[in-house]
Design a protein around this motif. Sequence first.
Motif, PDB file in Angstrom:
ATOM      1  N   UNK A   1       0.880  -1.359  -0.342  1.00  0.00           N
ATOM      2  CA  UNK A   1       0.249   0.051   0.314  1.00  0.00           C
ATOM      3  C   UNK A   1       0.881   1.444   0.235  1.00  0.00           C
ATOM      4  N   UNK A   2       0.783   1.811  -1.068  1.00  0.00           N
ATOM      5  CA  UNK A   2       1.695   3.126  -0.859  1.00  0.00           C
ATOM      6  C   UNK A   2       0.674   4.605  -0.882  1.00  0.00           C
ATOM      7  N   UNK A   3       1.236   5.404  -0.127  1.00  0.00           N
ATOM      8  CA  UNK A   3       0.552   7.009  -0.148  1.00  0.00           C
ATOM      9  C   UNK A   3       0.398   7.712  -1.310  1.00  0.00           C
ATOM     10  N   UNK A   4      -1.249   7.547  -1.989  1.00  0.00           N
ATOM     11  CA  UNK A   4      -0.608   8.861  -2.519  1.00  0.00           C
ATOM     12  C   UNK A   4      -0.188  10.229  -1.466  1.00  0.00           C
ATOM     13  N   UNK A   5       0.261  10.940  -2.804  1.00  0.00           N
ATOM     14  CA  UNK A   5       0.721  12.198  -1.177  1.00  0.00           C
ATOM     15  C   UNK A   5       0.364  13.339  -1.447  1.00  0.00           C
ATOM     16  N   UNK A   6      -0.143  14.530  -1.643  1.00  0.00           N
ATOM     17  CA  UNK A   6      -0.276  15.978  -2.293  1.00  0.00           C
ATOM     18  C   UNK A   6      -0.437  16.558  -1.272  1.00  0.00           C
ATOM     19  N   UNK A   7       0.716  17.660  -1.683  1.00  0.00           N
ATOM     20  CA  UNK A   7       0.305  18.955  -0.253  1.00  0.00           C
ATOM     21  C   UNK A   7      -0.929  20.125  -0.621  1.00  0.00           C
ATOM     22  N   UNK A   8      -0.949  20.440   0.496  1.00  0.00           N
ATOM     23  CA  UNK A   8      -2.496  21.330   0.511  1.00  0.00           C
ATOM     24  C   UNK A   8      -2.292  22.501   0.855  1.00  0.00           C
ATOM     25  N   UNK A   9      -3.210  22.759   0.660  1.00  0.00           N
ATOM     26  CA  UNK A   9      -3.633  24.812   1.708  1.00  0.00           C
ATOM     27  C   UNK A   9      -4.854  24.803   2.532  1.00  0.00           C
ATOM     28  N   UNK A  10      -4.782  25.169   3.646  1.00  0.00           N
ATOM     29  CA  UNK A  10      -5.688  25.377   4.653  1.00  0.00           C
ATOM     30  C   UNK A  10      -6.180  26.803   5.382  1.00  0.00           C
ATOM     31  N   UNK A  11      -6.985  27.301   4.891  1.00  0.00           N
ATOM     32  CA  UNK A  11      -7.076  28.962   5.854  1.00  0.00           C
ATOM     33  C   UNK A  11      -8.786  28.563   7.188  1.00  0.00           C
ATOM     34  N   UNK A  12      -8.250  28.908   7.441  1.00  0.00           N
ATOM     35  CA  UNK A  12      -9.966  29.170   8.743  1.00  0.00           C
ATOM     36  C   UNK A  12      -9.878  30.252   9.156  1.00  0.00           C
ATOM     37  N   UNK A  13     -11.019  30.622   9.574  1.00  0.00           N
ATOM     38  CA  UNK A  13     -11.282  32.208  10.563  1.00  0.00           C
ATOM     39  C   UNK A  13     -12.825  31.856  11.307  1.00  0.00           C
ATOM     40  N   UNK A  14     -12.552  32.060  12.790  1.00  0.00           N
ATOM     41  CA  UNK A  14     -13.475  32.170  13.021  1.00  0.00           C
ATOM     42  C   UNK A  14     -13.979  33.432  13.069  1.00  0.00           C
ATOM     43  N   UNK A  15     -15.920  34.006  12.834  1.00  0.00           N
ATOM     44  CA  UNK A  15     -16.218  34.718  12.449  1.00  0.00           C
ATOM     45  C   UNK A  15     -16.381  35.087  11.517  1.00  0.00           C
ATOM     46  N   UNK A  16     -15.561  34.354  10.396  1.00  0.00           N
ATOM     47  CA  UNK A  16     -15.506  35.016   9.154  1.00  0.00           C
ATOM     48  C   UNK A  16     -16.468  34.195   8.399  1.00  0.00           C
ATOM     49  N   UNK A  17     -16.722  35.084   7.465  1.00  0.00           N
ATOM     50  CA  UNK A  17     -18.233  34.097   6.320  1.00  0.00           C
ATOM     51  C   UNK A  17     -17.699  34.095   4.647  1.00  0.00           C
ATOM     52  N   UNK A  18     -18.806  33.373   4.425  1.00  0.00           N
ATOM     53  CA  UNK A  18     -18.447  32.400   3.000  1.00  0.00           C
ATOM     54  C   UNK A  18     -17.292  34.359   1.876  1.00  0.00           C
ATOM     55  N   UNK A  19     -17.981  34.960   2.452  1.00  0.00           N
ATOM     56  CA  UNK A  19     -17.387  36.250   1.025  1.00  0.00           C
ATOM     57  C   UNK A  19     -15.780  35.850   1.472  1.00  0.00           C
ATOM     58  N   UNK A  20     -15.063  36.102   2.653  1.00  0.00           N
ATOM     59  CA  UNK A  20     -14.364  36.251   3.366  1.00  0.00           C
ATOM     60  C   UNK A  20     -13.205  34.900   3.223  1.00  0.00           C
ATOM     61  N   UNK A  21     -13.978  33.808   2.246  1.00  0.00           N
ATOM     62  CA  UNK A  21     -13.154  33.147   2.240  1.00  0.00           C
ATOM     63  C   UNK A  21     -12.804  32.602   0.517  1.00  0.00           C
TER      64      UNK A  21
END
Length: 809
Positions: free
Chosen positions: A611-631
């Motif tokens: 079993x070999x991993x399919x490895x990718x690099x990801x970016x995730x940003x989160x903001x408390x109090x932010x809405x969809x327009x901020x994202x």
Amino acid sequence: MRILRSWLAEYCDLKRLNDDQLGDVMTALGMQVESAEVIGTPVAGVVVARVLRTERHPDAAKVHRVWVDAGDGVDHHVWCGAFNMKPGDLVPLATLGTRMPDGREILRRGILGIDSEGMLCSAAELGLSSDAAGIMILSEGATLGRNVFDALGVKRDVVYDLDITRNRPDATGHLGVARDVAAKLGVKFLPPKGDANKKGSARRVPVDVVAKEACARFNVTVMSGITVGPSPDHLARRILAAGMRPINNVVDASNLVMLECNQPNHAYDAEKVASGFRIRVATAGETLTTLDGVVRTLDTNDLLICDGDDRAIGIAGVMGGATTEISDSTTEIALETAWFEPNGVRLTSQRLALRTEASARFERGVDALGVEYSIGRFASLLRESCPKLVVHSGATDARTRHLPKPANVSLRVARVNQVLGTSLHAREVSSLLTRIGFVCTPKKIVAKKSSAVPSGPGFSVKVPSWRPDCVGEVDLVEEVARHVGYETLGKRVSQSTQPGGLSPLQQRRRALRDVVLSLGASEAMPSPFLAPGDHERAGVALESAALELENPLVVEESLLRTSLRPGLLKAVAFNVSHRANAIALYELGHVYRARTASGGTSPAGNDVVHALPDETEQLCIMAVGGDASAAVGWWSEITTVFGVGAQMDQSRVPAGYHPTRSATLARGKQLVGYVGEIDRTVLARYGVDERVACLEIDASILLGESPKVSIAKPVSRFPSSDFDIAFSVPANVTAAALHRALRQAVGTLGEDVMLFDVFRKAPTDQTRSLAYRVRLRASDRTLTDAEVSTTRTAAISAGEKLGCSLRGT
């Protein structure tokens, strides 16, 4: 690896070196001396005594009473905690007043009111070896009352504990170490001669090698005229000093050959293997009782040595079975010497948690062509205790095409000097290698056009069979370096033809971090390991694709993450629980998803699926109090910097996101990421009450493309003209689609199109109002009212084509 100075001295002249100097020489050759222990220093007061009788005391469970005769006609009583002696055995007795090597003084002491008049000693207590398993049993013939060291003929010796690296399999034998030391000192290397005379009648034992790749050579030689008994004292002491226990003369000779020649071998009772040998892989669940008395459960990756009737009698390269071991009645033996594939032995040894002296050598690689020499050495050692030994001709030597052959390597003198920073001549290089068994044939080597090493003298070097680690030119350069002396090479900073710097990928990654930091987010580094259920808790529907660790640091974190979202949600929840509400976090890291691929073969030659991993690099940003327009704003900033884009598809809402405030980012069929808000139900599981904006991007796509170069545009010196426009928009038309249509409609005059108001009368309404402010500006003139009116009409038409209607009409 325990190396004896006295053993090395039999193969090369060490008279000019003291103990410390010899240790320094071995360390300089790359065989690091971890410790040096002096053994055989006589202990006054330790004499030979005979056991007269033993007796158990009803109130003493861990010790018994022993009466011995030390040659003075007196029965001496001793309490003893070892039970391996019997009446008639000769044992070392430390008499009263003796000062032991560890500093103890032997005094009259009592147990249960009965005095002990001395102490019976193990080999470890006398400093003769590390064996502390029982009292040392001496050979018959020693004079009672004589000092044990004089009776044994023990002389002072030094045991060096060497740290041998995996690329020096030859150095796990005394011959390999002595060869290196002799070459370094410039003295003759004198290996012992083996007893190669086969005077007996032909005796051939059938051998069937089924697993041909895992067992490339299997030699069986029959020897008769054997009387099983104790080894001669000097051989038994040598075995003890090397860290092993003497068993009997046959087993001891086998172990001595292994310690000397780095050639593991195994002696079978010939009568018990008269049907022959069959080498195959084990069947699933097959069992075997090994020499240590443990029942081992095997699998299809384990290699077995079986008799002619296909009954398992040993685990190849690891340990023999109990059913065919040498006994006191053995008169004929079948000596097995083989070459087993190193990785197979290593994996079996690890899986069974059974690491032996043999497996440690087989997994590094043994001399595939040194079988005959090791058989001769075995015969010469065994002949010391069995003078009537007969080595029968007609030995079976089964070989397959997988038997490794010594390599021939081209070596450039210029390359040696380039790597080591030396100015050695060809004759010097040849001399250094020849001393340790390499055969150098001069030849001129023509450099390739792309090579930094010029054409010049060199050698075609034939690598000796005992050095399977030397397969390339750099390996030979290392051998030259060891014998020139690392300490003589000096220190020099190498000059690079290209200055250091960040690669394009590293530059883009750094730029991406800078953009995210400018958005006000702080970097978080959650663990890549998750507990079962963490993916579902975060709304990630990919736990079935998660890789499970075989040896997790903690049971609660046994899965590799398939998304960055669970880790960041934990970090957000932690901060919120500590009243850090207005927080924005991001992570740029890797995620792993399971896939399968074929790789490697089992000892049976079958494909093994890993079993070999399919490895990718990801970016995730989160903001408390932010809405969809901020994202969406974050995504806009990133696309502006990197010059890439993707369509927002609100019809495909990812799991774990808010159903009406989220979208999928895609370019055709290629998934780029997700944007929007985390679902309220997911946030409730983490104890977060506020909205949380989230943007997830497949950074492998973003970083894998070169950013488009931004083209500078001149700033217009003419004034702008703005107009507002509001549409009644059906539910099936996204704000992004309308925004894109307006941008296209205003054309080159459009400087900005901004959504500034969203209104819905009731949650159940199928339409909502979207209001945009459009800014127009020309680079070469002031816009007329007619131009503004025409552009506004074009914008209205673009909205109506999507099914939207102008508010107020």
